[in-house]
Design a protein around this motif. Structure first.
Motif, PDB file in Angstrom:
ATOM      1  N   LEU A  55      40.958  29.035  36.544  1.00 47.48           N
ATOM      2  CA  LEU A  55      41.060  28.395  35.231  1.00 47.48           C
ATOM      3  C   LEU A  55      39.767  27.741  34.786  1.00 47.48           C
ATOM      4  N   GLY A  56      38.908  27.350  35.730  1.00 53.83           N
ATOM      5  CA  GLY A  56      37.677  26.650  35.377  1.00 53.83           C
ATOM      6  C   GLY A  56      36.524  27.603  35.144  1.00 53.83           C
ATOM      7  N   LEU A  57      36.566  28.342  34.048  1.00 50.39           N
ATOM      8  CA  LEU A  57      35.537  29.340  33.744  1.00 50.39           C
ATOM      9  C   LEU A  57      34.473  28.749  32.825  1.00 50.39           C
ATOM     10  N   PRO A  58      33.226  29.254  32.872  1.00 48.33           N
ATOM     11  CA  PRO A  58      32.126  28.641  32.116  1.00 48.33           C
ATOM     12  C   PRO A  58      32.162  28.900  30.614  1.00 48.33           C
ATOM     13  N   ASP A  59      32.756  30.002  30.163  1.00 49.06           N
ATOM     14  CA  ASP A  59      32.676  30.344  28.747  1.00 49.06           C
ATOM     15  C   ASP A  59      33.939  30.000  27.953  1.00 49.06           C
ATOM     16  N   GLN A  60      35.082  29.990  28.607  1.00 50.29           N
ATOM     17  CA  GLN A  60      36.330  29.651  27.935  1.00 50.29           C
ATOM     18  C   GLN A  60      37.355  29.239  28.980  1.00 50.29           C
ATOM     19  N   ASP A  61      38.328  28.481  28.543  1.00 50.24           N
ATOM     20  CA  ASP A  61      39.333  27.994  29.474  1.00 50.24           C
ATOM     21  C   ASP A  61      40.192  29.140  29.993  1.00 50.24           C
ATOM     22  N   GLY A  62      40.577  29.049  31.265  1.00 51.05           N
ATOM     23  CA  GLY A  62      41.370  30.106  31.858  1.00 51.05           C
ATOM     24  C   GLY A  62      42.705  30.320  31.173  1.00 51.05           C
ATOM     25  N   TYR A  63      43.270  29.240  30.630  1.00 51.46           N
ATOM     26  CA  TYR A  63      44.523  29.386  29.897  1.00 51.46           C
ATOM     27  C   TYR A  63      44.341  30.313  28.695  1.00 51.46           C
ATOM     28  N   GLU A  64      43.219  30.137  27.996  1.00 48.64           N
ATOM     29  CA  GLU A  64      42.927  30.989  26.837  1.00 48.64           C
ATOM     30  C   GLU A  64      42.751  32.436  27.265  1.00 48.64           C
ATOM     31  N   VAL A  65      42.086  32.627  28.392  1.00 46.94           N
ATOM     32  CA  VAL A  65      41.890  33.985  28.900  1.00 46.94           C
ATOM     33  C   VAL A  65      43.235  34.621  29.246  1.00 46.94           C
ATOM     34  N   CYS A  66      44.112  33.850  29.880  1.00 48.83           N
ATOM     35  CA  CYS A  66      45.434  34.367  30.233  1.00 48.83           C
ATOM     36  C   CYS A  66      46.197  34.796  28.981  1.00 48.83           C
ATOM     37  N   SER A  67      46.130  33.963  27.941  1.00 47.36           N
ATOM     38  CA  SER A  67      46.820  34.282  26.694  1.00 47.36           C
ATOM     39  C   SER A  67      46.289  35.575  26.086  1.00 47.36           C
ATOM     40  N   LYS A  68      44.962  35.774  26.130  1.00 45.05           N
ATOM     41  CA  LYS A  68      44.356  36.991  25.588  1.00 45.05           C
ATOM     42  C   LYS A  68      44.728  38.213  26.433  1.00 45.05           C
ATOM     43  N   ILE A  69      44.753  38.026  27.753  1.00 45.74           N
ATOM     44  CA  ILE A  69      45.142  39.132  28.636  1.00 45.74           C
ATOM     45  C   ILE A  69      46.569  39.570  28.323  1.00 45.74           C
ATOM     46  N   ARG A  70      47.433  38.577  28.161  1.00 44.35           N
ATOM     47  CA  ARG A  70      48.839  38.899  27.937  1.00 44.35           C
ATOM     48  C   ARG A  70      49.067  39.601  26.608  1.00 44.35           C
ATOM     49  N   LYS A  71      48.189  39.356  25.621  1.00 49.35           N
ATOM     50  CA  LYS A  71      48.331  40.002  24.316  1.00 49.35           C
ATOM     51  C   LYS A  71      47.931  41.475  24.357  1.00 49.35           C
ATOM     52  N   ARG A  72      47.085  41.842  25.325  1.00 47.07           N
ATOM     53  CA  ARG A  72      46.594  43.216  25.333  1.00 47.07           C
ATOM     54  C   ARG A  72      47.087  44.051  26.509  1.00 47.07           C
ATOM     55  N   THR A  73      47.710  43.416  27.508  1.00 45.63           N
ATOM     56  CA  THR A  73      48.173  44.189  28.663  1.00 45.63           C
ATOM     57  C   THR A  73      49.294  43.437  29.377  1.00 45.63           C
ATOM     58  N   SER A  74      50.099  44.185  30.105  1.00 44.55           N
ATOM     59  CA  SER A  74      51.178  43.573  30.895  1.00 44.55           C
ATOM     60  C   SER A  74      50.768  43.390  32.355  1.00 44.55           C
ATOM     61  N   THR A  75      49.489  43.566  32.657  1.00 46.93           N
ATOM     62  CA  THR A  75      49.000  43.403  34.026  1.00 46.93           C
ATOM     63  C   THR A  75      49.376  42.026  34.579  1.00 46.93           C
ATOM     64  N   PRO A  76      49.970  41.960  35.755  1.00 46.81           N
ATOM     65  CA  PRO A  76      50.357  40.666  36.330  1.00 46.81           C
ATOM     66  C   PRO A  76      49.160  39.744  36.511  1.00 46.81           C
ATOM     67  N   VAL A  77      49.349  38.477  36.202  1.00 45.31           N
ATOM     68  CA  VAL A  77      48.294  37.471  36.327  1.00 45.31           C
ATOM     69  C   VAL A  77      48.747  36.377  37.283  1.00 45.31           C
ATOM     70  N   ILE A  78      47.919  36.097  38.286  1.00 43.76           N
ATOM     71  CA  ILE A  78      48.149  34.970  39.180  1.00 43.76           C
ATOM     72  C   ILE A  78      47.041  33.962  38.933  1.00 43.76           C
ATOM     73  N   MET A  79      47.399  32.784  38.451  1.00 41.70           N
ATOM     74  CA  MET A  79      46.400  31.740  38.249  1.00 41.70           C
ATOM     75  C   MET A  79      46.078  31.089  39.590  1.00 41.70           C
ATOM     76  N   VAL A  80      44.793  30.949  39.872  1.00 41.88           N
ATOM     77  CA  VAL A  80      44.342  30.335  41.125  1.00 41.88           C
ATOM     78  C   VAL A  80      43.431  29.178  40.744  1.00 41.88           C
ATOM     79  N   THR A  81      43.890  27.941  40.995  1.00 41.91           N
ATOM     80  CA  THR A  81      43.175  26.791  40.451  1.00 41.91           C
ATOM     81  C   THR A  81      43.440  25.540  41.276  1.00 41.91           C
ATOM     82  N   ALA A  82      42.583  24.536  41.082  1.00 45.11           N
ATOM     83  CA  ALA A  82      42.762  23.251  41.741  1.00 45.11           C
ATOM     84  C   ALA A  82      43.668  22.335  40.935  1.00 45.11           C
ATOM     85  N   ARG A  83      44.077  22.754  39.741  1.00 44.21           N
ATOM     86  CA  ARG A  83      44.949  21.924  38.900  1.00 44.21           C
ATOM     87  C   ARG A  83      46.371  21.978  39.458  1.00 44.21           C
ATOM     88  N   ALA A  84      46.734  20.919  40.164  1.00 42.90           N
ATOM     89  CA  ALA A  84      47.983  20.955  40.928  1.00 42.90           C
ATOM     90  C   ALA A  84      49.151  20.271  40.228  1.00 42.90           C
TER      91      ALA A  84
END
Length: 235
Positions: A55-84
């Motif tokens: 989730l801690g990416l330099p150009d955009q938040d990982g949440y935003e990336v997940c949302s964009k991924i989900r809009k264009r593909t059904s590929t499974p996403v596993i978030m891996v982060t220190a945000r507990a």
């Protein structure tokens, strides 16, 4: 299975990629969200089985990336982060993530979660477990007949009594003769647990199957990887 690893720390990515590669994954590394989205674009490229998304990416938040991924593909996403915290996990899952793993994590658990997500979504390019819909009722391998609905196994017409786990193991390997199943995958599929402490159990069951079927060459050990079923030559 092809796996997209989205991680901005090159040292973390290199270490994790090496572990994943040893377990049979073909890893593509993206250092930021833009690279990740670009990697998912080619329509003619083989699909990724899973995306591991920091989730801690330099150009955009990982949440935003997940949302964009989900809009264009059904590929499974596993978030891996220190945000507990719970709110972060709920937010990630609501955005379309299939699972959420908190750092630091146990590697065995991460591998089990990857297999579990791929299994639930049908994304794995490995063999599916024998309970998958559409599987043939009877699998025949030379003199061996495996009747999936009745869980009966016979050799040259003679029934061979197997334990529940022995049958599950044989049925799994029989779905794709010649295909190597990683030890971790077998443990996940048959025992529904992670590799830790279960390796000896797998070895014992393989040895028992070879003995009961009286066909030692039927299940081949692929050193350092796992096992595959070698179909007997046609008579």
């Amino acid at each position: 299975m092809r796996l997209l690893l989205v991680e901005d720390d090159d040292h973390v990515a290199a270490a994790l990629s090496a572990i994943l590669a040893r377990h049979g994954f073909r890893v593509t590394h993206a250092r930021n969200g833009e690279e990740a989205l670009h990697a998912l674009l080619p329509a003619d490229a083989p699909p990724f089985g899973v995306v591991l998304l920091d989730l801690g990416l330099p150009d955009q938040d990982g949440y935003e990336v997940c949302s964009k991924i989900r809009k264009r593909t059904s590929t499974p996403v596993i978030m891996v982060t220190a945000r507990a915290d719970v709110r972060s996990r709920i937010h990630g899952l609501n955005l379309g993530a299939d699972d959420y793993v908190v750092k630091p994590y146990d590697t065995g658990e991460l591998l089990a979660r990857i297999h579990a997500v791929a299994r639930r979504t049908g994304a794995t390019d490995e063999a599916a477990p024998h309970t998958t819909g559409g599987a043939p009722a009877v699998v025949r391998l030379g003199p061996v007949a495996i009747e999936l609905p009745t869980r009966r196994v016979s050799v040259d017409g003679t029934d061979v009594p197997l334990t529940r786990k022995e049958f599950d193991l044989l049925a799994l390997l029989a779905q794709r003769p010649g295909v190597v199943f990683r030890r971790e995958q077998i443990i996940s599929e048959v025992w529904r647990t992670s590799w830790e402490g279960t390796g000896r159990t797998l070895e014992v069951h393989v040895a028992s199957l070879r003995s009961k079927l009286r066909m030692p060459a039927l299940i081949e050990t692929v050193r350092g990887v796992g096992y595959r079923l070698v179909a007997p030559p046609a008579a």
